[in-house]
Scaffold this motif. Sequence first.
Motif, short mmCIF file in Angstrom:
data_model
loop_
_atom_site.label_atom_id
_atom_site.label_comp_id
_atom_site.label_asym_id
_atom_site.label_seq_id
_atom_site.Cartn_x
_atom_site.Cartn_y
_atom_site.Cartn_z
N UNK A 225 119.06 -56.71 80.90
CA UNK A 225 118.22 -57.11 79.77
C UNK A 225 117.00 -57.88 80.26
N UNK B 254 114.34 -55.50 81.60
CA UNK B 254 113.67 -54.81 80.50
C UNK B 254 112.69 -55.74 79.79
N UNK B 255 113.12 -56.99 79.64
CA UNK B 255 112.25 -57.95 78.96
C UNK B 255 110.98 -58.21 79.76
N UNK C 61 109.06 -60.48 69.34
CA UNK C 61 110.37 -59.84 69.26
C UNK C 61 111.45 -60.71 69.88
N UNK D 47 111.34 -62.35 72.89
CA UNK D 47 111.39 -62.45 74.35
C UNK D 47 110.65 -63.72 74.77
N UNK E 162 113.20 -48.39 73.96
CA UNK E 162 112.85 -49.72 74.46
C UNK E 162 112.15 -50.56 73.40
N UNK F 30 114.56 -54.02 71.90
CA UNK F 30 114.12 -55.29 72.47
C UNK F 30 114.77 -56.52 71.82
N UNK F 31 115.07 -56.42 70.53
CA UNK F 31 115.64 -57.60 69.86
C UNK F 31 117.14 -57.74 70.11
N UNK G 72 118.88 -56.52 73.17
CA UNK G 72 119.36 -56.40 74.55
C UNK G 72 120.25 -57.57 74.93
N UNK H 49 113.16 -51.99 64.71
CA UNK H 49 113.47 -53.05 65.66
C UNK H 49 114.09 -54.25 64.94
#
Lengths: 335, 315, 504
Positions: A194, A197-198, A212, A214, C353, C357-358, C360, C412
């Motif tokens: 993760x 990916x972030x 989102x 991150x 992806x 994203x929210x 993972x 998402x």
Amino acid sequence: MATATTGRGGRGALGLLASNEVGLALLIAVLVAIFATVNPGFTSPFNLFALSRVMGIDMVIGLSMMVVLVTGGLNLAVGSIGVASVMLGGWAMQVAGVPVLPSMTLAVAFGAFLGWINGQLTVRMGVHSFIVTLATMSLFFGAMIVATRAEAFNALPRSFVDLGKLRYGGFVSGMLPLALIVGLGLWLFFNRTSLGREILAAGANPQAAELSGVRVNRTIVVAHALSGALGALAGLMLAARNGAALPSMAGHIGMGWLLPAFLAPVLGGTLLTGGVVSVAGTVLGAAMVTIITNGLLQLQIGEFWVQMCLGLILLAAVLLDRARSVIAERRRSVA
Amino acid sequence: MLKGIWGSDWFGLFVVALVAGTGLALFQPAFLSPFNLYVLLISFSLWALVAMAQMVIIAIGQMNLSVGAIGGLVAISFAGSMEVWGLPVPAAILLGLAIAALCGLLNGVMTHVTGISAFVITLATLSIFKGLNIGITEAQPFYGVPDVVKAFGNARFEGLPHMLIVPVVAIILIWLLFNRMVLGRQMLALGANRHAAELSGIRVGRVVVIAHVISAVLAAMAGMLAVARLQLGQPTIGDDWLILSFAAPVIGGAVLAGGHISVIGTCLGVVIVTLINNALVLLGIDPFFVQLFLGGLILIAVGLNRWRERRLAPA
Amino acid sequence: MTEPVLAVEGATKSFPGVKALDGVDFVLRPGEIHALLGENGAGKSTLIKILTGVHLPDSGTVRLFGEPVRFRNARAAIQAGISAVHQERNLIPRMSVAENIMLEDLPERFGFVDYAAVNERALLWIERLGLAIRPDQPVRSLSVAQMQLVEIAKALVLEARILLMDEPTASITPHETEVLFGLLKQLRDQGAAIVFVSHKLEEVFELCDRVTVLRDGRNACNGLPIGELDRADVVRFMIGRDERTAKLGDKPVDAADVVLRLDGVATSLGHAGIDLELRRGEILGLYGLVGAGRSELAKALVGIGGVTAGTVTVAGQPAVVPDPTTALQRYRIGYVSEDRKGEGLILIHDVGRNIGITIWRRLSGWLGWLGEGRARAACRPFVEKLAIRTPSMGQKVGNLSGGNQQKVSVAKWLAADCDILIVDEPTVGIDIKTKTDLHELLWELASSGKAILLISSDMPEMVALADRILVMGGFRILGEVRNDHDYGRMSTAIMGHIHAAEAA
Ligand SMILES: Nc1ncnc2c1ncn2[C@@H]1O[C@H](COP(=O)(O)OP(=O)(O)O)[C@@H](O)[C@H]1O
Ligand SMILES: [Mg+2]
């Protein structure tokens, strides 16, 4: 499949040909064939050993830059960090009498720490990492020189120096598999975790990633720390090859590494704008650059013209890649 | 008016330079000796040109990594053409400028036509120009520099080196370019917002190419001055320009993303760096500290600029 | 009939994933103000950009006074006598107002810019537009409305025969609009040909002579005289059927269960004294003009731009939200941005992806390990639920159509499974069908117990969906309207609050 973001449009044979990695691999095959025919010495075990050793080191240098490029930043201080860390490791081994493995770990940790400083400065000051690492390349290198009085550590323990002599199958240096393992690790990191990916998401569009959920700043700091650690690893590999830890091994304030550091990822299709990574491309890019350098050195053009040829080839490769992506884009919008 | 000076990019720098200069003069009388001033101004001459060369490209929102390589290539061509071909000095100067213009043209045209970032293009051309330099010289200097050139490199009036005239003229012209001329304003508009510049009918390609040519010509002047100063055509000229070329404009308040530079600020940035170098020498401090100081200085300058921007920004 | 100054025949323009224009015809005559209408994404701006040399059409011809022309860049169009106000901001913030206005053609004297002339000529247009600013002021010191007017001045100063204006009134006040209209009518009477793009139909009926409507990149009508049309006709052209608000079922709101509550909240972005209550199952509308501070309030709630005073209460507990990560993970608040491309999506990444994203972090195991198959599998239900049209999870989002992009951006947040969802202009720039889909989705979400804060400038949408409507202006709440879903009454009530604030 080695590109972290799949879906490069066209699939199938055409899509495959359009991919950067395949193009590079083909180019490498052609180059090897040419060099091998023109100069039989190219494939001698001795040369292959030397080649694979440099190749491994350049791959790690390229990967070290790649992980920061992914965030949309860059790290001009790779060389400085690499040398500074190795000097610390060298001091630990030679002067402080710390065993080899802990010393190497210390060097890598120190590299990560210096990278962490870069990341923190970038995030806190809100300026581009170009400026931050421009300053710290000078800062780290200066501090290292002041601390070491510019003196080398050239009585490193045997077991460390022997790492540089490690060879498999008679002609593959241990450096190459090491670099490939590092590459594989990074591929898994960016594609199967993760956090990886972030980092990619934050590199591609920081605002969207932030909204989102991150922690964009953290991804930047992590990437810089990782870059520092890889820089230190490359430094250790180089020191093992040289049999000594030299303040000058990355050139003036570590700038000697910048060309290989940028060449490999850029040739490999990692975007300078961030968000797209190609680990395989970087590895292949580094391989190509070392093969060209090595091959040219062995030809009769003379060592003084090698750098210019490298520059020309780089330019040609960048232009070709550009043409390829323009054509691919055009085909997609027509479809 | 006063408020304008206060709010200007360079006021703080001016104070820093003034304080540093005064401090040095008080603690080290040697600082004000004509010879020391001369040494100081010589390095200012060179660095100022180098910094301007980068600043012009920063203004349009790009980077030119090949400034040093161009300077070096011109330097050895200048010295080499006089030694090997026996070219008269003016012809050699013209040759140097022409080579630079070609290099700049190459950088500019390639970035514009391909749309590849200038960073990548100039990284490649850096290697090409430097490679040419090494290929031609085989890493050996050209020693046969004519006496006129050597004399120019050494000539001074009290503390003022004759070669100071070159950067002074260049600085004035560049200041006029960015503050009073359409081309310069277009460069800044382009650097600030490329799309807007295009929509305003600015010929973006032309402006980009010209900026790269100007940058290369400034680098060439620095390269040739370096030959006059060193009294030989050293192939390593330009190798150590990169950091300073960015440091001075950034210390001077330039926005790296483009669209904003300060000519006076950049010059003051050069002055400060030169003063620090000089201080380290005069005070007998280890020259190795220079790198450390330079790095720290960039960070402090950028930090201060950011802080000021945030305070001045409309809430 | 007079000879057209500008005639477009069969203009077609494709972008990756969309056909923005598909055989569009358009005829502009001298001395007219010609309205170019259409929903967001219909292709209006693309047509304007073809006429100004920003884009080259893939096919079709453009005739200027009967002569075929092909503008390769903006400069060519300007030289041909076409000037434009583009939809996006195109000013140089650090330069002065006057220099921005005159940038196309800076007057020179002896090779130097003649700043006296620059200021003088710019001042003329600043005054004609009724702007109270100095020509030597830097543009970055201006308000949004002032910048918009500077942008307009920049187009007017060229005194072109053809003037294209892409939503010039989006962010200016009614008074400023009036002054502008006076000026435009004057120019028209002097023979200029003007294209006017706006979403405010009242303005169009007041100002324009003829109307061309685009729908999905095609002509819905071509240059009809405005006198022959009424509002309903125009709307029918725009959306392809009569104005209709989606039929939505009954939805209980639990008045006792307040999930989000603001008391006297002020933010570093400039809000003051904001009170608000959002309940479980409720859709609370936030209406206002551009620049009212609605998106900014939403961002403050998810931790971008700090709360400086007052209290925020989430599910009965006082809440401090330092960043969006905390908003998502601790308070379960999500924000669907209005700026799909800038803040909502990662265009160069694929569908999987973007949606994943929210979640993972929630999905990943030891050392953050998360297989691609597992990550995608978790996203798939939302692709299906929203009927996102994509060849695969591996498709780049940048290659999807606008409507599908918006669906990804919403998906998402469905995946994130938030309790409180702030949805900012969810249907801007998307097709009618997707719009209805999204309306039904929001309704369904609220019915299932989520609380939704809906920010929208689309009055019919607001009236259709919201339970209550808060009217915002100048970073304050101006008033509240309880929605009875009657368009006429509601719009009058809402505009009443806005006008009252303007008068004050
Ligand atoms: N530069 C671009 N790249 C890709 N798609 C675009 C671009 N410009 C516009 N589009 C797409 O073209 C369609 C029409 O857009 P636009 O002309 O801006 O509509 P309007 O101005 O009527 O709202 C939309 O689907 C939009 O997403
Ligand atoms: Mg539009």
